[in-house]
Design a protein around this motif. Structure first.
Motif, PDB file in Angstrom:
ATOM      1  N   VAL A 198      22.239 -14.777  -8.080  1.00  0.00           N
ATOM      2  CA  VAL A 198      21.546 -13.499  -8.203  1.00  0.00           C
ATOM      3  C   VAL A 198      20.787 -13.258  -6.910  1.00  0.00           C
ATOM      4  CG1 VAL A 198      19.829 -12.178  -9.474  1.00  0.00           C
ATOM      5  CG2 VAL A 198      21.299 -13.774 -10.694  1.00  0.00           C
ATOM      6  N   VAL A 199      20.974 -12.081  -6.309  1.00  0.00           N
ATOM      7  CA  VAL A 199      20.287 -11.712  -5.079  1.00  0.00           C
ATOM      8  C   VAL A 199      19.355 -10.548  -5.383  1.00  0.00           C
ATOM      9  CG1 VAL A 199      20.554 -10.981  -2.684  1.00  0.00           C
ATOM     10  CG2 VAL A 199      22.278 -12.461  -3.733  1.00  0.00           C
ATOM     11  N   VAL A 200      18.077 -10.722  -5.097  1.00  0.00           N
ATOM     12  CA  VAL A 200      17.092  -9.679  -5.402  1.00  0.00           C
ATOM     13  C   VAL A 200      16.259  -9.392  -4.163  1.00  0.00           C
ATOM     14  CG1 VAL A 200      16.944 -10.352  -7.824  1.00  0.00           C
ATOM     15  CG2 VAL A 200      15.309 -11.297  -6.199  1.00  0.00           C
ATOM     16  N   TYR A 201      15.707  -8.181  -4.123  1.00  0.00           N
ATOM     17  CA  TYR A 201      14.775  -7.835  -3.052  1.00  0.00           C
ATOM     18  C   TYR A 201      13.378  -7.702  -3.642  1.00  0.00           C
ATOM     19  CZ  TYR A 201      12.549  -5.879   1.025  1.00  0.00           C
ATOM     20  OH  TYR A 201      11.713  -5.709   2.097  1.00  0.00           O
ATOM     21  N   ASN A 202      12.420  -8.366  -3.041  1.00  0.00           N
ATOM     22  CA  ASN A 202      11.023  -8.255  -3.436  1.00  0.00           C
ATOM     23  C   ASN A 202      10.201  -7.929  -2.204  1.00  0.00           C
ATOM     24  OD1 ASN A 202      10.964  -9.181  -6.359  1.00  0.00           O
ATOM     25  ND2 ASN A 202      12.023 -10.889  -5.400  1.00  0.00           N
ATOM     26  N   PHE A 203       9.433  -6.817  -2.275  1.00  0.00           N
ATOM     27  CA  PHE A 203       8.542  -6.482  -1.161  1.00  0.00           C
ATOM     28  C   PHE A 203       7.256  -7.282  -1.314  1.00  0.00           C
ATOM     29  CE2 PHE A 203       5.168  -4.122   0.866  1.00  0.00           C
ATOM     30  CZ  PHE A 203       5.738  -3.845   2.099  1.00  0.00           C
ATOM     31  N   PRO A 204       6.749  -7.963  -0.272  1.00  0.00           N
ATOM     32  CA  PRO A 204       7.225  -7.904   1.105  1.00  0.00           C
ATOM     33  C   PRO A 204       8.022  -9.120   1.552  1.00  0.00           C
ATOM     34  CG  PRO A 204       4.999  -8.723   1.095  1.00  0.00           C
ATOM     35  CD  PRO A 204       5.400  -8.565  -0.354  1.00  0.00           C
ATOM     36  N   SER A 205       8.408  -9.991   0.614  1.00  0.00           N
ATOM     37  CA  SER A 205       8.997 -11.269   1.032  1.00  0.00           C
ATOM     38  C   SER A 205      10.453 -11.172   1.447  1.00  0.00           C
ATOM     39  CB  SER A 205       8.855 -12.294  -0.100  1.00  0.00           C
ATOM     40  OG  SER A 205       9.439 -11.816  -1.291  1.00  0.00           O
ATOM     41  N   GLY A 206      11.146 -10.090   1.071  1.00  0.00           N
ATOM     42  CA  GLY A 206      12.522  -9.903   1.503  1.00  0.00           C
ATOM     43  C   GLY A 206      13.543 -10.311   0.452  1.00  0.00           C
ATOM     44  N   TRP A 207      14.792 -10.532   0.906  1.00  0.00           N
ATOM     45  CA  TRP A 207      15.891 -10.859   0.012  1.00  0.00           C
ATOM     46  C   TRP A 207      15.867 -12.336  -0.359  1.00  0.00           C
ATOM     47  CZ3 TRP A 207      18.792  -7.164  -2.148  1.00  0.00           C
ATOM     48  CH2 TRP A 207      18.786  -5.892  -1.540  1.00  0.00           C
ATOM     49  N   GLN A 208      16.142 -12.612  -1.616  1.00  0.00           N
ATOM     50  CA  GLN A 208      16.146 -13.985  -2.107  1.00  0.00           C
ATOM     51  C   GLN A 208      17.421 -14.227  -2.913  1.00  0.00           C
ATOM     52  OE1 GLN A 208      13.633 -15.617  -5.544  1.00  0.00           O
ATOM     53  NE2 GLN A 208      12.478 -16.304  -3.762  1.00  0.00           N
TER      54      GLN A 208
ATOM     55  N   GLY B 224      -2.154   7.929   1.224  1.00  0.00           N
ATOM     56  CA  GLY B 224      -3.467   7.518   0.761  1.00  0.00           C
ATOM     57  C   GLY B 224      -3.560   6.075   0.313  1.00  0.00           C
ATOM     58  N   GLU B 225      -2.448   5.320   0.360  1.00  0.00           N
ATOM     59  CA  GLU B 225      -2.446   3.922  -0.057  1.00  0.00           C
ATOM     60  C   GLU B 225      -2.292   3.018   1.160  1.00  0.00           C
ATOM     61  OE1 GLU B 225       0.370   3.067  -3.088  1.00  0.00           O
ATOM     62  OE2 GLU B 225      -0.349   4.626  -4.444  1.00  0.00           O
ATOM     63  N   ASN B 226      -3.047   1.917   1.171  1.00  0.00           N
ATOM     64  CA  ASN B 226      -2.990   0.958   2.275  1.00  0.00           C
ATOM     65  C   ASN B 226      -2.080  -0.212   1.925  1.00  0.00           C
ATOM     66  OD1 ASN B 226      -4.827   2.527   3.651  1.00  0.00           O
ATOM     67  ND2 ASN B 226      -6.602   1.277   3.117  1.00  0.00           N
ATOM     68  N   HIS B 227      -1.274  -0.640   2.901  1.00  0.00           N
ATOM     69  CA  HIS B 227      -0.357  -1.755   2.710  1.00  0.00           C
ATOM     70  C   HIS B 227      -0.486  -2.687   3.904  1.00  0.00           C
ATOM     71  CE1 HIS B 227       1.756   0.713  -0.358  1.00  0.00           C
ATOM     72  NE2 HIS B 227       1.497   1.698   0.484  1.00  0.00           N
ATOM     73  N   VAL B 228      -0.691  -3.980   3.643  1.00  0.00           N
ATOM     74  CA  VAL B 228      -0.751  -4.975   4.710  1.00  0.00           C
ATOM     75  C   VAL B 228       0.665  -5.445   5.012  1.00  0.00           C
ATOM     76  CG1 VAL B 228      -1.617  -7.237   5.409  1.00  0.00           C
ATOM     77  CG2 VAL B 228      -3.061  -5.714   4.046  1.00  0.00           C
ATOM     78  N   CYS B 229       1.052  -5.367   6.274  1.00  0.00           N
ATOM     79  CA  CYS B 229       2.404  -5.753   6.695  1.00  0.00           C
ATOM     80  C   CYS B 229       2.320  -6.795   7.795  1.00  0.00           C
ATOM     81  CB  CYS B 229       3.176  -4.535   7.202  1.00  0.00           C
ATOM     82  SG  CYS B 229       3.443  -3.262   5.945  1.00  0.00           S
ATOM     83  N   MET B 230       3.207  -7.773   7.704  1.00  0.00           N
ATOM     84  CA  MET B 230       3.218  -8.861   8.679  1.00  0.00           C
ATOM     85  C   MET B 230       4.249  -8.650   9.777  1.00  0.00           C
ATOM     86  SD  MET B 230       0.808 -10.527   7.305  1.00  0.00           S
ATOM     87  CE  MET B 230       0.802 -11.961   8.401  1.00  0.00           C
ATOM     88  N   ASN B 231       5.203  -7.751   9.569  1.00  0.00           N
ATOM     89  CA  ASN B 231       6.255  -7.542  10.555  1.00  0.00           C
ATOM     90  C   ASN B 231       6.841  -6.149  10.406  1.00  0.00           C
ATOM     91  OD1 ASN B 231       8.281  -7.711   8.410  1.00  0.00           O
ATOM     92  ND2 ASN B 231       7.843  -9.915   8.446  1.00  0.00           N
ATOM     93  N   ALA B 232       7.745  -5.796  11.327  1.00  0.00           N
ATOM     94  CA  ALA B 232       8.314  -4.453  11.362  1.00  0.00           C
ATOM     95  C   ALA B 232       9.190  -4.172  10.151  1.00  0.00           C
ATOM     96  CB  ALA B 232       9.118  -4.263  12.648  1.00  0.00           C
ATOM     97  N   GLU B 233       9.870  -5.191   9.639  1.00  0.00           N
ATOM     98  CA  GLU B 233      10.738  -4.975   8.484  1.00  0.00           C
ATOM     99  C   GLU B 233       9.932  -4.528   7.267  1.00  0.00           C
ATOM    100  OE1 GLU B 233      14.054  -4.602   6.133  1.00  0.00           O
ATOM    101  OE2 GLU B 233      13.888  -4.810   8.303  1.00  0.00           O
ATOM    102  N   GLN B 234       8.755  -5.113   7.084  1.00  0.00           N
ATOM    103  CA  GLN B 234       7.901  -4.704   5.968  1.00  0.00           C
ATOM    104  C   GLN B 234       7.410  -3.273   6.160  1.00  0.00           C
ATOM    105  OE1 GLN B 234       4.817  -7.636   5.360  1.00  0.00           O
ATOM    106  NE2 GLN B 234       6.286  -9.302   5.105  1.00  0.00           N
TER     107      GLN B 234
END
Length: 271
Positions: free
Chosen positions: A244-254, A174-184
Motif C-alpha cells: 500500500v502506497v499512501v501520501y501523508n503531508f508533510p512526510s511524503g510518500w510511504q 489565513g492559515e500558517n503551515h511550517v515547511c521544512m523543504n520546497a516539496e512541502q
C-alpha cells in the motif's frame, strides 16, 4: 457532494421570497462572511473539491442558499471557487465543515467564513525558527509580500546558503503551515494536500493485517520511487505480499508491505 436539501424539488418562488440576513462585516479584503438560513428544499451550493469546500452554485435561480445570499447582497457575492474555511466560527477540513452544515436544522442560520479563490492561490512566508514564532508572525516586516506558488518557490530558492536549510512558515488563506523543504511548500498549493491517495498493488481492497501496521519499506517525496519500491516488494513474493502506497503531508510518500499466509487476489491493484 456537500449540497444539502430536505426535499428534491424546491418551490418555484422559494428563492425570491426567502428572507436573508443583511450583509455583515468583512475582516480582510480577501476574506468575507456570509449568513445562510437553511431552508427546506434548497441546497447550500457548495461541494468538496480536493481538500477544500468550495462554492459551486452561486447564481440566483440555481436553487441554492448561496444564490439567495447573492441576490440579496450584490456588493458581497460569493463566487464559484471561493473556499469555505469556517462554519459558525469553527474551522476544520472539508468533510468536517460539510458535516457541520448537514447537522444544522431547517431555519438555522449558518455563518460561513470564506476566502476568495484568487487569495487561496497566493501565499507569503517567513522563517519558522525565530525566538518566538507567534510574536514574530505579528510583525508584517517579517513576512514576504503575497506571492503565487512559482514566485514563492523562486523566492525560497534564492535564499543565501546560510539560510537555505531553515524551516519556513507559509501562510495561505489565513492559515500558517511550517515547511521544512520546497516539496512541502509545493504541496500546500495543491487542492489535494489534505487527502491521502492510496495505491494498492497486488490485491483488491485494504489488506487484512491483524497484528497491524505492516512494514515500511520506503519513505520518499517521489511517488514514483515509492511505487517502484512496492513493485519490488511484490516481486519478492507475489503470492502473499500486498503493498500500500499512501501520501501523508508533510512526510511524503510511504510504502508499506503486508504479508498474508494465504494466497491473495492478484492483478487487481491500482498503479
Amino acid at each position: 457532494g456537500a449540497d444539502i436539501a430536505k426535499s428534491a424539488e424546491a418551490p418555484a418562488d422559494t428563492e425570491q421570497s426567502a428572507a436573508q440576513p443583511p450583509m455583515i462585516h468583512v475582516a480582510k479584503s480577501d476574506e468575507y462572511i456570509v449568513q445562510l438560513t437553511k431552508r427546506e428544499g434548497l441546497k447550500v451550493g457548495v461541494h468538496i473539491l480536493g481538500s477544500q469546500l468550495v462554492i459551486q452554485e452561486a447564481l440566483p435561480g440555481q436553487g441554492s442558499l448561496v444564490g439567495v445570499w447573492n441576490a440579496a447582497n450584490p456588493e458581497m457575492q460569493a463566487r464559484p471557487g471561493d473556499v469555505v474555511v469556517a462554519v459558525n466560527g469553527v474551522q476544520g477540513d472539508s468533510r468536517d465543515l460539510e458535516l457541520r452544515m448537514r447537522s444544522e436544522a431547517v431555519g438555522a442560520v449558518m455563518e460561513l467564513r470564506l476566502w476568495r479563490a484568487e487569495a487561496m492561490a497566493k501565499g507569503r512566508w517567513m522563517y519558522a525558527d525565530t525566538w518566538n514564532r507567534a510574536i514574530a508572525s505579528l510583525d508584517p516586516m517579517r513576512w514576504s509580500k503575497p506571492l503565487a506558488k512559482d514566485e514563492l518557490l523562486r523566492d525560497l530558492a534564492a535564499r543565501s546558503k546560510e539560510n537555505a536549510g531553515r524551516p519556513v512558515v507559509v501562510q495561505i488563506g489565513g492559515e500558517n503551515h511550517v515547511c521544512m523543504n520546497a516539496e512541502q511548500v509545493r504541496m500546500l498549493f495543491s487542492m489535494d494536500r489534505d487527502l491521502v491517495p492510496h495505491r494498492h498493488l497486488n490485491a483488491a481492497g485494504w489488506p487484512r493485517q491483524p497484528q497491524g501496521g505492516g512494514e515500511v519499506v520506503c519513505q520518499s517525496y517521489s511517488e514514483e520511487t515509492a511505487l517502484r519500491a512496492a513493485e519490488e516488494a511484490v516481486r519478492s513474493d507475489p503470492r502473499h505480499v500486498i503493498c500500500v502506497v499512501v501520501y501523508n503531508f508533510p512526510s511524503g510518500w510511504q510504502t508499506k508491505r503486508f504479508v498474508d499466509a494465504q494466497e491473495m487476489r492478484r492483478g487487481m491493484g491500482i498503479r
